[in-house]
Motif scaffolding. Structure first.
Motif, PDB file in Angstrom:
ATOM      1  N   ASN A 195      31.107  -1.086  18.631  1.00  0.00           N
ATOM      2  CA  ASN A 195      29.776  -0.587  18.952  1.00  0.00           C
ATOM      3  C   ASN A 195      28.727  -1.269  18.070  1.00  0.00           C
ATOM      4  O   ASN A 195      29.062  -2.011  17.140  1.00  0.00           O
ATOM      5  N   ASP A 196      27.458  -1.026  18.369  1.00  0.00           N
ATOM      6  CA  ASP A 196      26.372  -1.662  17.618  1.00  0.00           C
ATOM      7  C   ASP A 196      26.413  -1.287  16.143  1.00  0.00           C
ATOM      8  O   ASP A 196      26.103  -2.113  15.282  1.00  0.00           O
ATOM      9  N   GLY A 197      26.785  -0.043  15.836  1.00  0.00           N
ATOM     10  CA  GLY A 197      26.866   0.396  14.447  1.00  0.00           C
ATOM     11  C   GLY A 197      27.840  -0.441  13.638  1.00  0.00           C
ATOM     12  O   GLY A 197      27.603  -0.730  12.465  1.00  0.00           O
TER      13      GLY A 197
ATOM     14  N   ASP B  13      28.770   4.194  22.023  1.00  0.00           N
ATOM     15  CA  ASP B  13      27.562   3.556  21.499  1.00  0.00           C
ATOM     16  C   ASP B  13      26.639   4.522  20.765  1.00  0.00           C
ATOM     17  O   ASP B  13      25.791   4.090  19.991  1.00  0.00           O
ATOM     18  N   SER B  14      26.786   5.821  20.999  1.00  0.00           N
ATOM     19  CA  SER B  14      25.883   6.777  20.364  1.00  0.00           C
ATOM     20  C   SER B  14      26.364   7.263  19.001  1.00  0.00           C
ATOM     21  O   SER B  14      25.630   7.932  18.287  1.00  0.00           O
ATOM     22  N   VAL B  15      27.565   6.904  18.605  1.00  0.00           N
ATOM     23  CA  VAL B  15      28.092   7.307  17.302  1.00  0.00           C
ATOM     24  C   VAL B  15      27.263   6.622  16.216  1.00  0.00           C
ATOM     25  O   VAL B  15      27.022   5.420  16.289  1.00  0.00           O
ATOM     26  N   PRO B  16      26.813   7.371  15.200  1.00  0.00           N
ATOM     27  CA  PRO B  16      25.960   6.757  14.187  1.00  0.00           C
ATOM     28  C   PRO B  16      26.668   5.753  13.279  1.00  0.00           C
ATOM     29  O   PRO B  16      26.037   4.927  12.653  1.00  0.00           O
TER      30      PRO B  16
ATOM     31  N   ALA C  67      28.849   5.334  26.687  1.00  0.00           N
ATOM     32  CA  ALA C  67      27.669   5.989  26.120  1.00  0.00           C
ATOM     33  C   ALA C  67      28.027   6.746  24.844  1.00  0.00           C
ATOM     34  O   ALA C  67      27.302   6.681  23.848  1.00  0.00           O
ATOM     35  N   ALA C  68      29.146   7.449  24.841  1.00  0.00           N
ATOM     36  CA  ALA C  68      29.584   8.176  23.644  1.00  0.00           C
ATOM     37  C   ALA C  68      29.926   7.188  22.530  1.00  0.00           C
ATOM     38  O   ALA C  68      29.534   7.382  21.376  1.00  0.00           O
TER      39      ALA C  68
ATOM     40  N   ARG D 120      31.395   4.906  32.128  1.00  0.00           N
ATOM     41  CA  ARG D 120      30.010   4.930  31.630  1.00  0.00           C
ATOM     42  C   ARG D 120      29.844   6.008  30.566  1.00  0.00           C
ATOM     43  O   ARG D 120      29.197   5.785  29.539  1.00  0.00           O
ATOM     44  N   ASP D 121      30.448   7.181  30.781  1.00  0.00           N
ATOM     45  CA  ASP D 121      30.360   8.273  29.805  1.00  0.00           C
ATOM     46  C   ASP D 121      31.028   7.887  28.486  1.00  0.00           C
ATOM     47  O   ASP D 121      30.503   8.166  27.409  1.00  0.00           O
TER      48      ASP D 121
END
Length: 90
Positions: free
Chosen positions: A54-56, A33-36, A30-31, A26-27
């Protein structure tokens, strides 16, 4: 009885390890997916099938996950600008 007690401790240890692994996963997600910017993992060229992204990444390439899966067969080479693709294949 003693053997059962040892098995119980092994089962407990396995369960605890599984919980740790799930929390670590999970960690990492989360990391990731949080990358810009965009991040993806693929098989090697020339196949270059997207394994995860990831979404980006999808914002950058202009396709949704579903579009890439359905119309491009999850292949990164299908969304690379053709002149750039020639450079990548060298």
């Amino acid at each position: 009885m003693e053997t059962h007690g040892k098995n119980w401790n092994i089962d407990e240890a396995k369960a605890a390890a599984r919980v740790r692994t799930e929390a670590e996963t999970r960690d990492i997600v989360a990391a990731f997916d949080s990358v810009p910017g965009g991040i993806f993992k693929s098989t090697p060229w020339p196949d270059c099938r997207i394994l995860c992204a990831n979404d980006g990444f999808f914002k950058i390439i202009g396709y949704s996950r579903e579009e890439l899966q359905k119309s491009k067969d999850d292949r990164m080479r299908e969304v690379v600008f053709p002149p750039d693709l020639n450079n990548l294949l060298k």
